[in-house]
Design a protein around this motif. Structure first.
Motif, PDB file in Angstrom:
ATOM      1  N   TYR A 166       0.817  -1.216   0.000  1.00  0.00           N
ATOM      2  CA  TYR A 166       0.000   0.000   0.000  1.00  0.00           C
ATOM      3  C   TYR A 166       0.853   1.270   0.000  1.00  0.00           C
ATOM      4  N   GLN A 167       2.150   1.089  -0.217  1.00  0.00           N
ATOM      5  CA  GLN A 167       3.108   2.193  -0.372  1.00  0.00           C
ATOM      6  C   GLN A 167       3.086   3.153   0.812  1.00  0.00           C
ATOM      7  N   LEU A 168       2.967   2.577   2.003  1.00  0.00           N
ATOM      8  CA  LEU A 168       3.024   3.377   3.221  1.00  0.00           C
ATOM      9  C   LEU A 168       4.469   3.443   3.702  1.00  0.00           C
ATOM     10  N   PRO A 169       4.960   4.610   4.088  1.00  0.00           N
ATOM     11  CA  PRO A 169       6.303   4.682   4.666  1.00  0.00           C
ATOM     12  C   PRO A 169       6.354   3.808   5.922  1.00  0.00           C
ATOM     13  N   VAL A 170       7.365   2.945   6.009  1.00  0.00           N
ATOM     14  CA  VAL A 170       7.461   1.983   7.110  1.00  0.00           C
ATOM     15  C   VAL A 170       8.786   2.159   7.838  1.00  0.00           C
ATOM     16  N   LYS A 198      23.701  -8.866  15.208  1.00  0.00           N
ATOM     17  CA  LYS A 198      23.053 -10.006  14.544  1.00  0.00           C
ATOM     18  C   LYS A 198      21.568  -9.709  14.309  1.00  0.00           C
ATOM     19  N   ILE A 199      20.926  -9.063  15.275  1.00  0.00           N
ATOM     20  CA  ILE A 199      19.514  -8.679  15.109  1.00  0.00           C
ATOM     21  C   ILE A 199      19.397  -7.829  13.845  1.00  0.00           C
ATOM     22  N   ASN A 200      20.292  -6.864  13.732  1.00  0.00           N
ATOM     23  CA  ASN A 200      20.294  -5.947  12.597  1.00  0.00           C
ATOM     24  C   ASN A 200      20.381  -6.705  11.277  1.00  0.00           C
ATOM     25  N   SER A 201      21.344  -7.600  11.165  1.00  0.00           N
ATOM     26  CA  SER A 201      21.533  -8.304   9.886  1.00  0.00           C
ATOM     27  C   SER A 201      20.408  -9.301   9.611  1.00  0.00           C
ATOM     28  N   VAL A 202      19.952 -10.027  10.641  1.00  0.00           N
ATOM     29  CA  VAL A 202      18.876 -11.014  10.448  1.00  0.00           C
ATOM     30  C   VAL A 202      17.574 -10.311  10.046  1.00  0.00           C
ATOM     31  N   PHE A 203      17.229  -9.239  10.743  1.00  0.00           N
ATOM     32  CA  PHE A 203      15.992  -8.523  10.429  1.00  0.00           C
ATOM     33  C   PHE A 203      16.045  -7.940   9.022  1.00  0.00           C
ATOM     34  N   LYS A 204      17.185  -7.328   8.672  1.00  0.00           N
ATOM     35  CA  LYS A 204      17.298  -6.730   7.337  1.00  0.00           C
ATOM     36  C   LYS A 204      17.158  -7.778   6.242  1.00  0.00           C
ATOM     37  N   GLN A 205      17.737  -8.944   6.482  1.00  0.00           N
ATOM     38  CA  GLN A 205      17.645 -10.002   5.480  1.00  0.00           C
ATOM     39  C   GLN A 205      16.232 -10.579   5.416  1.00  0.00           C
ATOM     40  N   GLN A 206      15.675 -10.963   6.554  1.00  0.00           N
ATOM     41  CA  GLN A 206      14.375 -11.645   6.548  1.00  0.00           C
ATOM     42  C   GLN A 206      13.224 -10.732   6.151  1.00  0.00           C
ATOM     43  N   LEU A 207      13.340  -9.457   6.459  1.00  0.00           N
ATOM     44  CA  LEU A 207      12.276  -8.511   6.113  1.00  0.00           C
ATOM     45  C   LEU A 207      12.570  -7.785   4.804  1.00  0.00           C
ATOM     46  N   GLN A 208      13.693  -8.120   4.196  1.00  0.00           N
ATOM     47  CA  GLN A 208      14.115  -7.521   2.928  1.00  0.00           C
ATOM     48  C   GLN A 208      14.051  -5.989   3.004  1.00  0.00           C
ATOM     49  N   ILE A 209      14.692  -5.463   4.034  1.00  0.00           N
ATOM     50  CA  ILE A 209      14.698  -4.017   4.241  1.00  0.00           C
ATOM     51  C   ILE A 209      15.603  -3.363   3.207  1.00  0.00           C
ATOM     52  N   ALA A 210      15.014  -2.466   2.433  1.00  0.00           N
ATOM     53  CA  ALA A 210      15.726  -1.796   1.345  1.00  0.00           C
ATOM     54  C   ALA A 210      16.579  -0.655   1.882  1.00  0.00           C
ATOM     55  N   LYS A 211      17.434  -0.133   1.027  1.00  0.00           N
ATOM     56  CA  LYS A 211      18.339   0.957   1.426  1.00  0.00           C
ATOM     57  C   LYS A 211      17.580   2.214   1.849  1.00  0.00           C
ATOM     58  N   ASN A 212      16.391   2.422   1.278  1.00  0.00           N
ATOM     59  CA  ASN A 212      15.616   3.617   1.627  1.00  0.00           C
ATOM     60  C   ASN A 212      14.718   3.399   2.849  1.00  0.00           C
ATOM     61  N   GLU A 213      14.787   2.209   3.461  1.00  0.00           N
ATOM     62  CA  GLU A 213      14.008   1.904   4.657  1.00  0.00           C
ATOM     63  C   GLU A 213      14.942   1.847   5.871  1.00  0.00           C
ATOM     64  N   GLU A 214      14.350   1.999   7.048  1.00  0.00           N
ATOM     65  CA  GLU A 214      15.153   1.992   8.258  1.00  0.00           C
ATOM     66  C   GLU A 214      14.745   0.866   9.192  1.00  0.00           C
ATOM     67  N   LEU A 215      15.737   0.392   9.940  1.00  0.00           N
ATOM     68  CA  LEU A 215      15.532  -0.553  11.037  1.00  0.00           C
ATOM     69  C   LEU A 215      16.211   0.058  12.247  1.00  0.00           C
ATOM     70  N   ILE A 216      15.478   0.169  13.345  1.00  0.00           N
ATOM     71  CA  ILE A 216      16.023   0.762  14.563  1.00  0.00           C
ATOM     72  C   ILE A 216      15.892  -0.226  15.713  1.00  0.00           C
ATOM     73  N   LEU A 217      16.999  -0.463  16.407  1.00  0.00           N
ATOM     74  CA  LEU A 217      16.968  -1.242  17.641  1.00  0.00           C
ATOM     75  C   LEU A 217      16.565  -0.296  18.758  1.00  0.00           C
ATOM     76  N   TYR A 218      15.585  -0.726  19.569  1.00  0.00           N
ATOM     77  CA  TYR A 218      14.978   0.172  20.546  1.00  0.00           C
ATOM     78  C   TYR A 218      14.937  -0.473  21.920  1.00  0.00           C
ATOM     79  N   SER A 219      15.189   0.340  22.940  1.00  0.00           N
ATOM     80  CA  SER A 219      15.052  -0.122  24.311  1.00  0.00           C
ATOM     81  C   SER A 219      14.426   0.970  25.150  1.00  0.00           C
ATOM     82  N   THR A 220      13.298   0.660  25.778  1.00  0.00           N
ATOM     83  CA  THR A 220      12.689   1.614  26.701  1.00  0.00           C
ATOM     84  C   THR A 220      13.430   1.588  28.039  1.00  0.00           C
TER      85      THR A 220
END
Length: 194
Positions: free
Chosen positions: A133-137, A154-176
């Protein structure tokens, strides 16, 4: 940490109850008990405002939180919760799908995934749905403070691979708990809201 004004404007189950103004909105999606309410509380600097629970499936409505009277965070019911009827799961699914695909105020979606585990099939399907639906994610891996520091890359690399995160998308590790990832999430929010 900056404290922001937050107000639960309405808990809605359908478009007739959505606020009628033009404030921009960002939705939070993720499995039950992934930490959506904790993320809301930590972003706005208000402990315990959005209710957190150890019992999955507590959020059963779309909760519209108005932030600084300028925009809204929408806490969406968690998906994948098995202890409700199939009909109730189907109703939630329809409510969520209608909001994500038809709400004109929606500017982007934060997809929360438990960083202690590999993304589940439902997580992958949600990210694919949002892309369709072309929503920014923005993918946010929550609870990563519970993972040893030397495993976080490892979280970073596994998530990027399994979710096929593109260069224009972001993945952030978060801790409250350890309070990291917050500035990066705010950066993304500001990009979508401006």
């Amino acid at each position: 940490m900056k404290t922001h004004q937050i107000e639960l404007q309405i808990s809605a189950v359908g478009p007739a109850q959505y606020p009628g103004d033009q404030l921009p909105e960002i939705a939070l999606v993720g499995r039950s008990n992934v930490g959506k309410s904790s993320l809301v509380n930590s972003l706005v600097g208000r402990k315990g405002f959005a209710r957190t629970s150890n019992q999955p499936g507590k959020t059963q409505t779309l909760n519209f939180y108005t932030i600084d009277q300028k925009w809204r965070l929408i806490d969406v019911p968690g998906y994948g919760y098995a202890k409700v009827s199939k009909k109730q799961r189907a109703d939630w699914g329809k409510m969520i799908e209608n909001y994500l695909t038809q709400r004109e105020n929606l500017r982007g979606v934060i997809s929360l995934i438990d960083g202690r585990h590999q993304p589940m099939e439902l997580d992958k399907q949600m990210v694919e749905f949002l892309r369709y639906y072309q929503l920014p994610v923005l993918v946010v891996a929550t609870k990563t403070d519970k993972v040893p520091r030397n495993q976080r890359n490892k979280i970073n690399s596994v998530f990027k691979q399994q979710l096929q995160i593109a260069k224009n998308e972001e993945l952030i590790l978060y801790s409250t708990v350890e309070r990291y990832g917050q500035a990066e999430v705010w950066n993304w929010l500001n990009q979508q809201l401006n």
